[in-house]
Write an enzyme that holds these catalytic residues in place. Structure first.
Site, PDB file in Angstrom:
ATOM      1  N   GLU A 503       0.884  -1.290   0.078  1.00  0.00           N
ATOM      2  CA  GLU A 503      -0.069  -0.108   0.024  1.00  0.00           C
ATOM      3  C   GLU A 503       0.880   1.377   0.161  1.00  0.00           C
ATOM      4  OE1 GLU A 503      -3.417   0.281   2.618  1.00  0.00           O
ATOM      5  OE2 GLU A 503      -3.971  -1.536   1.764  1.00  0.00           O
TER       6      GLU A 503
HETATM    7  C1  LIG Z   1       3.246  -9.527   0.590  1.00  0.00           C
HETATM    8  C2  LIG Z   1       2.610  -8.554  -0.359  1.00  0.00           C
HETATM    9  C3  LIG Z   1       1.399  -8.261  -0.805  1.00  0.00           C
HETATM   10  C4  LIG Z   1       0.955  -7.538  -1.754  1.00  0.00           C
HETATM   11  N1  LIG Z   1      -0.543  -7.448  -1.956  1.00  0.00           N
HETATM   12  C5  LIG Z   1      -0.727  -6.836  -3.008  1.00  0.00           C
HETATM   13  C6  LIG Z   1      -2.203  -6.900  -3.456  1.00  0.00           C
HETATM   14  O1  LIG Z   1      -2.917  -7.393  -3.043  1.00  0.00           O
HETATM   15  N2  LIG Z   1      -2.548  -6.309  -4.678  1.00  0.00           N
HETATM   16  C7  LIG Z   1      -1.552  -5.478  -5.364  1.00  0.00           C
HETATM   17  O2  LIG Z   1      -1.965  -4.966  -6.511  1.00  0.00           O
HETATM   18  N3  LIG Z   1      -0.285  -5.419  -5.000  1.00  0.00           N
HETATM   19  C8  LIG Z   1       0.188  -6.059  -3.722  1.00  0.00           C
HETATM   20  N4  LIG Z   1       1.437  -5.922  -3.414  1.00  0.00           N
HETATM   21  C9  LIG Z   1       2.359  -5.104  -4.005  1.00  0.00           C
HETATM   22  C10 LIG Z   1       2.922  -3.821  -3.437  1.00  0.00           C
HETATM   23  O3  LIG Z   1       1.784  -2.896  -3.249  1.00  0.00           O
HETATM   24  C11 LIG Z   1       4.067  -3.446  -3.805  1.00  0.00           C
HETATM   25  O4  LIG Z   1       5.079  -4.329  -3.569  1.00  0.00           O
HETATM   26  C12 LIG Z   1       4.515  -2.051  -3.685  1.00  0.00           C
HETATM   27  O5  LIG Z   1       3.719  -0.986  -4.164  1.00  0.00           O
HETATM   28  C13 LIG Z   1       6.071  -1.614  -4.108  1.00  0.00           C
HETATM   29  O6  LIG Z   1       6.363  -2.319  -5.391  1.00  0.00           O
HETATM   30  P1  LIG Z   1       7.708  -3.149  -5.499  1.00  0.00           P
HETATM   31  O7  LIG Z   1       7.629  -4.263  -4.401  1.00  0.00           O
HETATM   32  O8  LIG Z   1       7.803  -3.395  -6.897  1.00  0.00           O
HETATM   33  O9  LIG Z   1       8.944  -2.070  -5.076  1.00  0.00           O
HETATM   34  P2  LIG Z   1       9.445  -1.041  -6.129  1.00  0.00           P
HETATM   35  O10 LIG Z   1       8.430  -0.405  -6.620  1.00  0.00           O
HETATM   36  O11 LIG Z   1      10.435  -1.662  -6.840  1.00  0.00           O
HETATM   37  O12 LIG Z   1      10.451  -0.191  -4.978  1.00  0.00           O
HETATM   38  C14 LIG Z   1      11.535  -0.518  -4.510  1.00  0.00           C
HETATM   39  C15 LIG Z   1      12.000   0.624  -3.338  1.00  0.00           C
HETATM   40  O13 LIG Z   1      12.107   1.783  -4.146  1.00  0.00           O
HETATM   41  C16 LIG Z   1      11.282   2.866  -3.689  1.00  0.00           C
HETATM   42  N5  LIG Z   1      10.882   3.750  -4.568  1.00  0.00           N
HETATM   43  C17 LIG Z   1      10.459   3.687  -5.562  1.00  0.00           C
HETATM   44  N6  LIG Z   1       9.931   4.796  -6.145  1.00  0.00           N
HETATM   45  C18 LIG Z   1      10.609   5.856  -5.300  1.00  0.00           C
HETATM   46  C19 LIG Z   1      10.537   7.127  -5.385  1.00  0.00           C
HETATM   47  N7  LIG Z   1       9.974   7.887  -6.500  1.00  0.00           N
HETATM   48  N8  LIG Z   1      11.223   8.075  -4.387  1.00  0.00           N
HETATM   49  C20 LIG Z   1      11.732   7.001  -3.537  1.00  0.00           C
HETATM   50  N9  LIG Z   1      11.560   5.740  -3.400  1.00  0.00           N
HETATM   51  C21 LIG Z   1      11.099   5.058  -4.220  1.00  0.00           C
HETATM   52  C22 LIG Z   1      10.135   2.211  -2.667  1.00  0.00           C
HETATM   53  O14 LIG Z   1       9.848   2.678  -1.642  1.00  0.00           O
HETATM   54  C23 LIG Z   1      10.956   0.884  -2.245  1.00  0.00           C
HETATM   55  O15 LIG Z   1      11.628   0.766  -1.205  1.00  0.00           O
HETATM   56  C24 LIG Z   1       1.822  -6.804  -2.498  1.00  0.00           C
HETATM   57  C25 LIG Z   1       3.259  -6.856  -2.155  1.00  0.00           C
HETATM   58  C26 LIG Z   1       3.653  -7.764  -1.345  1.00  0.00           C
HETATM   59  C27 LIG Z   1       5.082  -7.883  -0.838  1.00  0.00           C
END
Ligand SMILES: Cc1cc2nc3c(=O)[nH]c(=O)nc-3n(C[C@H](O)[C@H](O)[C@H](O)COP(=O)(O)OP(=O)(O)OC[C@H]3O[C@@H](n4cnc5c(N)ncnc54)[C@H](O)[C@@H]3O)c2cc1C
Length: 820
Positions: A503
């Site tokens: 989220e």
């Molecule tokens: C257990 C679990 C349950 C989930 N459930 C759902 C679900 O039900 N439905 C759904 O749609 N999604 C779900 N998600 C997805 C979740 O919302 C995403 O994992 C989250 O949005 C982050 O995306 P990412 O993991 O690809 O990280 P990335 O986007 O790759 O981010 C990696 C890091 O970079 C940082 N970052 C990225 N952009 C910036 C910026 N502009 N400035 C500073 N920092 C930045 C982030 O804060 C993070 O620390 C789930 C994820 C997990 C792990």
């Protein structure tokens, strides 16, 4: 003498600015003062330069009051520059920024929050029905949820728990009663998630997801009547298990950058030619997807053949798709750390669905992002913050108890100052986290959708949870590390990164969203200036002029307020209460002005580029967050009836917040892109230097005492979590804690008389000797025996045979207890 007149002139100007006197009123006052001082010169000495200076100020204000003149000289010139400096904004960015409402953060951004408005907010409360539900089905589910069995034996939520959740409509907490749901308030919803999370995260997340951002919430706000009538009763009963798929491999934090598509076309659905969407997607990390029956899907809708008569790119769209629809691949699982809730990928290849599968029907095509952002503005304040507070409360409960039970160097470890420190952090943070949760929930129940506050809660309460659990782990030493049915911490510790990431990942939320969205939405003038600068209509320059001059007045007032309040220890401002918290009301008000001024300095220097200066934005976010947390803590204390025993918790929380605000603002000003300005601004907001210090050792000691004894403040702090009365991991700790306190006096009598400390290795011999020599009574002896047995049961950790761990086929995964 002339010096005195100089002081009078400066004070006059400062007081006008301090009180944020309107331009016309200020002008009138200065004109009157000029006339009065001119007349008074006949009675006593009034220097001519002083009268002249008063006149100059009056004339300058008159000049500023003549709109055409100030437009000609100032605002029309700035208008062009401002337009150029405005950052480019995509539709999705704009929709995210505009989502939700502005609530208490608006008062913070005013620079002088009106305390009466805060104190008028009702105290949080649950209805009888909601409380009965918590004491009934939720309590029962907690009893059923065996953390070790679920996570390590079954690696899934066992069927009886699913059935129980369905039977008690736990998936329908947000669904109105007319559709068969529970229609709970946000407070009750949060209380349920918090209690479950204090027992078992898998159960909590399983209940949480259908009640947070997803099909249920989207249908409620945007669904067509048919969709509501069809799906909501089924969702409430748990006949449908929903999931919502937004994230894909290419689009994580930048979810709007998804490449999943839905092409408008004609196709055959259930034997009939229909206008619909041909969907292709590749989503991952989707909670409940492996067991879902109803897939909520976000995708980009495209209409290449103009079948809907509009543009080609229709925008992000949300649809509900039964998982039996041909072409859907679903069912595999990811394995998130620390919890075994269902989570996995889903893919779709050329899945054809009719247009009525779009949530809200055809007219909602392209509105998906706005719908999601609006829902997130409220939902983000409930689920994960509740998990976070549950973690804090459990850390307080268990670490406090364990520190009393566990002895080293012949003393309960609670007696060591090194342990008092983390205990104090756990107590103070948990008190503050829960205060913020409760205040924000009341706002939600009043119909607010505070987007910025919900981002603050999501970030801060999950981060606070991480800090509390880390501290609790350190206090537990090896007991926290060795896993098995006797461990009540390890899963919560392992699962921490989940709530940090989902989220809206925390780094992004802190550095991009909290201040970025906060300043645009809650600043009293910035948005008005931006709207006027973007508005092509002729009246826009006038609107810009008005906002600009109001902004200048606001900035001047804030700097004067910050400086004067800083110089006077904030005594110039009145607190709405008396007693020990009055000083904190005044200091928070002072720091609001300092924050607003610092934010304006950054905006002035960086313009639209501030968006890319995430380190500055992150520090400003920290200041904003702690201003909000500080307000929430003060409100909580009033709501709780000002219990004096809670003062150490309040003091820790407020001292820590004020210190963080001060250090964050100093950090911003020390890193401004232009040299010199930071130093001056720092002197203006902190004229007497850094006056706020970290919480004192005395406060820490008082909190440690609260957490390591039985008292009303501890009960209030940990209220709402599950307290096991069974012979299980956490139940044993509660029992041992109670007995340890009861036995303490007798144990110290034994120690003093027999010159040997009691422990669970020697207690039988010592107790017998002590009874025989009349040091303790038989009744006390029984208590000591029980306490030592109970302590042993807590200190014991699990051990397994190598075969059990290394997975030989014949191994039954049945652990045995092991001492020390
Ligand atoms: C257990 C679990 C349950 C989930 N459930 C759902 C679900 O039900 N439905 C759904 O749609 N999604 C779900 N998600 C997805 C979740 O919302 C995403 O994992 C989250 O949005 C982050 O995306 P990412 O993991 O690809 O990280 P990335 O986007 O790759 O981010 C990696 C890091 O970079 C940082 N970052 C990225 N952009 C910036 C910026 N502009 N400035 C500073 N920092 C930045 C982030 O804060 C993070 O620390 C789930 C994820 C997990 C792990």
């Amino acid at each position: 003498m002339d010096f005195l007149y100089l002081v009078v002139l400066i004070l006059t100007i400062l007081l006008l600015a301090y009180n944020r006197t309107r331009l016309l009123a200020a002008m009138a006052i200065m004109v009157i003062l000029t006339v009065v001082w001119t007349e008074l010169r006949h009675l006593f000495y009034v220097p001519s330069w002083f009268r002249f200076a008063n006149g100059i100020v009056a004339v300058t204000l008159i000049g500023f009051s003549i709109t055409p003149l100030r437009r000609l000289l100032i605002s029309d010139r700035i208008y062009g520059l401002f337009r150029k400096a405005l950052p480019r904004m995509s539709d999705t960015e704009r929709e995210a920024l505009e989502a939700g409402t502005v609530w208490w953060e608006g008062e913070i951004f005013s620079g002088r929050p009106r305390w009466k408005n805060l104190l008028r907010v009702p105290a949080p409360s649950l209805s009888e029905r909601e409380q009965a539900y918590l004491d009934g089905p939720v309590e029962e589910l907690c009893r059923m949820a065996d953390d070790w069995e679920i996570c390590d034996t079954h690696r899934r939520l066992p069927e009886p728990l699913w059935s129980f959740m369905r039977e008690h409509r736990m998936f329908g907490m947000i669904i109105p009663e007319i559709y068969g749901g529970l229609e709970f308030s946000a407070q009750a919803h949060s209380a349920v998630v918090m209690k479950l999370a204090s027992r078992n995260l898998t159960s909590a997340i399983t209940v949480m997801v259908p009640n947070s951002l997803g099909p249920g919430e989207l249908l409620l706000h945007y669904g067509t009547e048919e969709q509501k009538k069809h799906y909501l009763p089924r969702l409430a009963r748990g006949d449908e298990i929903p999931c919502f798929a937004l994230t894909s491999p290419t689009a994580g934090s930048d979810a709007a950058g998804m490449t999943d598509t839905g092409v408008v076309c004609k196709g055959v659905f259930e034997g009939r030619e229909t206008l619909g969407l041909r969907l292709n997607w590749n989503k991952r990390y989707i909670t409940l997807a492996p067991v879902a029956t109803l897939l909520g899907l976000a995708f980009r809708a495209i209409d290449p053949d103009g079948l809907l008569g509009g543009s080609r790119e229709l925008g992000i769209t949300c649809a509900l798709i039964p998982v039996g629809t041909p072409g859907i691949e679903i069912g595999n699982r990811h394995m998130p750390v620390g919890a075994v809730f269902q989570n996995g990928p889903t893919r779709g290849k050329d899945v054809f669905v009719p247009l009525d599968f779009v949530i809200g029907g055809r007219e909602r095509i392209g509105q998906g992002w706005r719908m999601l952002m609006q829902s997130l503005a409220a939902g983000r304040a409930i689920s994960l913050p509740s998990l976070g507070v549950a973690g804090g409360k459990m850390a307080a409960l268990m670490a406090g108890a364990y520190a009393r039970i566990r002895k080293q160097f012949d003393l309960p470890i609670a007696e060591f100052e090194g342990i008092e420190e983390p205990l104090a952090r756990i107590g103070g943070r948990t008190y503050r986290m829960d205060a913020a949760r409760r205040l924000t929930l009341v706002a939600l129940d009043q119909g607010q959708r505070p987007g910025v506050l919900s981002a603050i809660l999501k970030y801060q309460l999950t981060e606070g949870n991480r800090q509390c659990i880390n501290d609790a782990m350190d206090i537990h030493g090896g007991k926290g590390i060795v896993t098995g049915p006797r461990n009540y911490l390890a899963h919560a510790y392992q699962a921490l990164p989940i709530s940090i990431t989902v989220e809206g990942a925390n780094i992004l939320t802190r550095s991009l969203i909290v201040f970025g969205q906060g300043v645009v939405r809650a600043h009293p003038w910035l948005l008005k200036e931006m709207q006027a600068a973007r508005d092509p209509r002729p009246g826009a320059r006038r609107a810009f002029d008005k906002a600009l001059f109001a902004h200048v007045g606001y900035l001047l007032s804030n700097v004067v307020r910050a400086w004067l309040l800083g110089l006077t220890g904030a005594v110039l401002t009145r607190a709405p209460v008396r007693g020990p918290t009055a000083r904190y009301f005044r200091q928070i008000k002072r720091m609001c002005a300092a924050f607003c001024f610092t934010a304006d300095v950054v905006l002035l220097l960086l313009g639209g580029r501030f968006k890319f200066k995430e380190t500055l934005s992150g520090r400003l976010a920290d200041a904003l967050i702690h201003l909000y947390l500080g307000c929430a803590v003060l409100k909580r204390y009033e709501d709780d009836g000002r219990p004096a025993e809670d003062l150490p918790l309040l003091t820790w929380a407020m001292d820590d917040s004020l210190y963080t605000i001060q250090e964050s603002l100093k950090g911003v000003l020390a890193n401004l892109p232009l040299p010199g300005i930071g130093g001056l601004a720092r002197w203006l907001i902190l004229p007497l230097g850094s006056v706020f210090a970290r919480p004192s050792d005395r406060t820490g000691k008082d909190i440690a005492r609260l957490l390591t004894t039985e008292n009303a403040a501890r009960d209030r702090l940990t209220e709402g979590v599950y307290i096991s009365d069974m012979d299980d991991a956490s139940g044993r700790v509660h029992t041992a804690f109670h007995l340890a306190l009861m036995a303490a006096r007798a144990e110290s009598a034994i120690r003093n008389a027999l010159k040997e400390p009691v422990n669970f290795e020697n207690y039988e011999r010592l107790v017998q000797k002590a009874v025989e020599s009349g040091v303790i009574t038989e009744e006390q002896a029984t208590t000591v025996r029980l306490a030592q047995e109970a302590a042993r049961a807590v200190i014991d950790v699990d051990e397994f045979t190598r075969a059990e761990i290394e997975g030989f086929e014949e191994a039954a995964f049945r652990p045995a207890a092991s001492g020390g």
